[in-house]
Design a protein around this motif. Structure first.
Motif, mmCIF file in Angstrom:
data_model
loop_
_atom_site.group_PDB
_atom_site.id
_atom_site.type_symbol
_atom_site.label_atom_id
_atom_site.label_comp_id
_atom_site.label_asym_id
_atom_site.label_seq_id
_atom_site.Cartn_x
_atom_site.Cartn_y
_atom_site.Cartn_z
ATOM 1 N N CYS A 1 0.846 -1.201 0.000
ATOM 2 C CA CYS A 1 0.000 0.000 0.000
ATOM 3 C C CYS A 1 0.880 1.248 0.000
ATOM 4 O O CYS A 1 1.570 1.522 0.971
ATOM 5 N N SER A 2 0.816 1.998 -1.088
ATOM 6 C CA SER A 2 1.470 3.297 -1.090
ATOM 7 C C SER A 2 0.478 4.326 -0.565
ATOM 8 O O SER A 2 -0.696 4.030 -0.343
ATOM 9 N N TYR A 3 0.938 5.551 -0.371
ATOM 10 C CA TYR A 3 0.073 6.612 0.150
ATOM 11 C C TYR A 3 -1.147 6.784 -0.745
ATOM 12 O O TYR A 3 -1.023 6.781 -1.963
ATOM 13 N N ALA B 1 -6.643 2.463 -3.183
ATOM 14 C CA ALA B 1 -6.358 1.774 -4.440
ATOM 15 C C ALA B 1 -5.283 0.711 -4.246
ATOM 16 O O ALA B 1 -4.394 0.850 -3.405
ATOM 17 N N PHE B 2 -5.380 -0.360 -5.043
ATOM 18 C CA PHE B 2 -4.392 -1.433 -4.995
ATOM 19 C C PHE B 2 -3.144 -1.028 -5.773
ATOM 20 O O PHE B 2 -3.225 -0.482 -6.864
ATOM 21 N N ASP B 3 -1.990 -1.323 -5.204
ATOM 22 C CA ASP B 3 -0.731 -1.136 -5.926
ATOM 23 C C ASP B 3 -0.471 -2.317 -6.850
ATOM 24 O O ASP B 3 -0.001 -2.153 -7.974
ATOM 25 N N ARG B 4 -0.788 -3.518 -6.375
ATOM 26 C CA ARG B 4 -0.543 -4.740 -7.141
ATOM 27 C C ARG B 4 -1.802 -5.601 -7.122
ATOM 28 O O ARG B 4 -2.216 -6.080 -6.065
ATOM 29 N N TYR C 1 -5.261 -11.757 -1.269
ATOM 30 C CA TYR C 1 -5.255 -11.658 0.195
ATOM 31 C C TYR C 1 -6.569 -11.070 0.697
ATOM 32 O O TYR C 1 -7.158 -11.570 1.659
ATOM 33 N N VAL C 2 -7.052 -10.027 0.042
ATOM 34 C CA VAL C 2 -8.340 -9.436 0.411
ATOM 35 C C VAL C 2 -9.472 -10.399 0.081
ATOM 36 O O VAL C 2 -10.391 -10.609 0.884
ATOM 37 N N GLU C 3 -9.406 -11.017 -1.088
ATOM 38 C CA GLU C 3 -10.457 -11.952 -1.511
ATOM 39 C C GLU C 3 -10.635 -13.081 -0.500
ATOM 40 O O GLU C 3 -11.765 -13.519 -0.237
ATOM 41 N N SER C 4 -9.538 -13.537 0.086
ATOM 42 C CA SER C 4 -9.605 -14.658 1.030
ATOM 43 C C SER C 4 -10.352 -14.302 2.308
ATOM 44 O O SER C 4 -10.751 -15.200 3.062
ATOM 45 N N HIS C 5 -10.559 -13.006 2.568
ATOM 46 C CA HIS C 5 -11.263 -12.588 3.774
ATOM 47 C C HIS C 5 -12.718 -12.188 3.497
ATOM 48 O O HIS C 5 -13.441 -11.819 4.420
ATOM 49 N N LEU C 6 -13.120 -12.248 2.237
ATOM 50 C CA LEU C 6 -14.508 -11.963 1.872
ATOM 51 C C LEU C 6 -15.259 -13.269 1.682
ATOM 52 O O LEU C 6 -14.722 -14.233 1.131
ATOM 53 N N SER C 7 -16.513 -13.315 2.114
ATOM 54 C CA SER C 7 -17.323 -14.530 2.014
ATOM 55 C C SER C 7 -18.579 -14.265 1.187
ATOM 56 O O SER C 7 -18.970 -13.118 0.976
ATOM 57 N N ASN C 8 -19.213 -15.358 0.738
ATOM 58 C CA ASN C 8 -20.401 -15.303 -0.131
ATOM 59 C C ASN C 8 -20.085 -14.648 -1.478
ATOM 60 O O ASN C 8 -20.919 -13.952 -2.052
ATOM 61 N N MET D 1 -10.107 -9.710 -12.134
ATOM 62 C CA MET D 1 -9.540 -8.359 -12.052
ATOM 63 C C MET D 1 -8.242 -8.252 -12.852
ATOM 64 O O MET D 1 -8.002 -7.259 -13.546
ATOM 65 N N LEU D 2 -7.392 -9.274 -12.766
ATOM 66 C CA LEU D 2 -6.149 -9.273 -13.532
ATOM 67 C C LEU D 2 -6.422 -9.368 -15.028
ATOM 68 O O LEU D 2 -5.723 -8.753 -15.843
ATOM 69 N N LYS D 3 -7.450 -10.118 -15.381
ATOM 70 C CA LYS D 3 -7.820 -10.293 -16.789
ATOM 71 C C LYS D 3 -8.183 -8.963 -17.440
ATOM 72 O O LYS D 3 -7.945 -8.750 -18.628
ATOM 73 N N HIS D 4 -8.757 -8.059 -16.635
ATOM 74 C CA HIS D 4 -9.204 -6.771 -17.162
ATOM 75 C C HIS D 4 -8.519 -5.620 -16.426
ATOM 76 O O HIS D 4 -9.143 -4.624 -16.081
ATOM 77 N N ALA D 5 -7.231 -5.785 -16.202
ATOM 78 C CA ALA D 5 -6.471 -4.781 -15.454
ATOM 79 C C ALA D 5 -6.472 -3.423 -16.134
ATOM 80 O O ALA D 5 -6.266 -2.394 -15.479
ATOM 81 N N ASP D 6 -6.734 -3.405 -17.451
ATOM 82 C CA ASP D 6 -6.726 -2.136 -18.180
ATOM 83 C C ASP D 6 -8.080 -1.432 -18.162
ATOM 84 O O ASP D 6 -8.208 -0.315 -18.653
#
Length: 404
Positions: A303-305, A330-333, A339-346, A359-364
């Motif tokens: 996480c950058s500023y 915003a995500f840097d990478r 890591y965030v996805e693993s803490h979300l349920s349903n 998200m990576l598939k449509h990074a643009d």
């Protein structure tokens, strides 16, 4: 996928197999077998095993938002979840607003303008005004599609501002109506199996419009302000109230991580999910029903500023009980999103990491590094799950049998 039912009848006739077409998407196959025990004494009756199959009628999704608020990007994310690239009808009007993929058809409700551009000027109304739209035809055609019937849909040409000849639209598996008014007319609203509203705050909308119109189109700041102010009364009267009917709202706000920020580059995004919606279980963070504030920055998330902050908890929205997941920053990478996805349920994913993969598939795509892209992707997955549940219910089979 087809829904089939089978039952046994008797027949005094002798054909072995009969094939009939009983209407749109409905077929009937009848197999006859001799009843040897009956013999001639009983008229030579035969057992008949009848199988009736019908192609599923479309699931209808509504997406409402003002112009320039990300509807097109959301549709691209949604169609990607179902697989297959979305493109205009082949061999049709090159200025068609319709997008068709293997599973979905997306139509733009601008096609139901009853007045062309000059007509609106003469009448002194905007495209947001209900008087400039044909809601009777909209209702009739969405209803026809939901019943499995093809329609001749009009086309509003955004290039010329004219009403072009209609185009043929066949009923798909998933039919998405997107535009200014999908939830305005109660009759159309009642046809929707699920509805979403993209709610962009005035501050963010203004910042986005400045970035786009000044940088890309050379408009002056004064003309941009005038354009926004001219639309605002009709937006407030006819578009904004629709969010109270939505099953899910993606609300985009200025960040709270940077004091007095007015650039709109860092965003705080809320996913507001109505409780009690059939076939829709709200996404939650850590512990369902709790109130959570989480700063995930550290060893597993770069996480950058100004950083990233998540929140989750129950709330009320226009008198409805809702669950709200919020992301500020915003995500840097994007690869660390896992890591965030693993803490979300349903999440209604088919495998671990599917949100991150999408998200990576449509990074643009616009918003891919913040909550707009994240929550649009999640809602796309939830709509896929909702579709599979609806189809399974119609077929009377477990949801696993209807997976797409």
């Amino acid at each position: 996928m087809a829904i089939c039912s089978a039952h046994t009848i008797t027949s005094l006739h002798s054909p072995c197999t009969t094939f009939t077409n009983t209407g749109f998407g409905q077929k009937q196959v009848i197999f006859f077998t001799s009843n040897r025990k009956g013999g001639r004494r009983h008229g030579g009756a035969r057992s008949c095993f009848q199988v009736s199959c019908s192609v599923d009628k479309p699931v209808v999704i509504g997406l409402a938002a003002d112009s320039g608020c990300g509807k097109s990007t959301f549709m691209r994310r949604l169609t990607s979840v179902f697989g297959g690239a979305a493109s205009p009808p082949k061999g049709g009007n090159p200025d068609s607003n319709t997008l068709i993929s293997d599973t979905t058809t997306v139509i733009c409700l601008d096609d139901y303008h009853s007045l062309d551009r000059n007509g609106r000027k003469e009448e002194g109304v905007t495209a947001l005004d209900p008087r400039a739209n044909n809601f009777d035809l909209m209702y009739e055609q969405v209803k026809a599609i939901k019943e499995g019937k093809a329609i001749e849909k009009p086309i509003y040409n955004h290039v010329t501002g004219l009403l072009d000849p209609p185009e043929l639209i066949q009923p798909p598996k998933i039919f998405v109506i997107e535009g200014l008014h999908p939830m305005f007319d109660e009759r159309v609203r009642d046809l929707l199996d699920f509805s979403i509203y993209l709610d962009i705050s005035d501050d963010v909308k203004f910042a986005w419009k400045i970035q786009r119109d000044m940088a890309e189109r050379g408009h002056s700041l004064e003309s941009i302000k005038a354009s926004i102010e001219a639309r605002k009364p009709d937006f407030d009267a006819f578009i904004d109230p629709q969010k109270q009917y939505a099953d899910a709202v993606i609300e985009v706000l200025p960040t709270q991580l940077i004091p007095d920020d007015n650039e709109g580059k860092v965003l705080r995004v809320k996913l507001i999910q109505k409780e009690g919606v059939k076939n829709f279980d709200p996404v939650y963070l850590f512990d369902e029903g709790s109130s959570i504030s989480w700063v995930p920055c550290g060893r597993k998330l770069t996480c950058s500023y100004p950083g990233i902050k998540f929140a989750y908890g129950p709330d009320t929205y226009y008198g409805h009980e809702v669950s709200v997941v919020e992301m500020d920053g915003a995500f840097d990478r994007l690869d660390e999103l896992i890591y965030v996805e693993s803490h979300l349920s349903n999440l209604s994913t088919k495998f671990y990491g599917e949100v991150t993969q999408q998200m990576l598939k449509h990074a643009d795509f616009p918003g891919s590094n913040n909550g707009t892209g994240l929550f649009q992707t999640i809602i796309g997955l939830k709509i896929r799950d909702l579709y599979e549940q609806i189809i399974a219910e119609r077929a009377g089979t477990p949801a696993e049998a209807a997976k797409v």
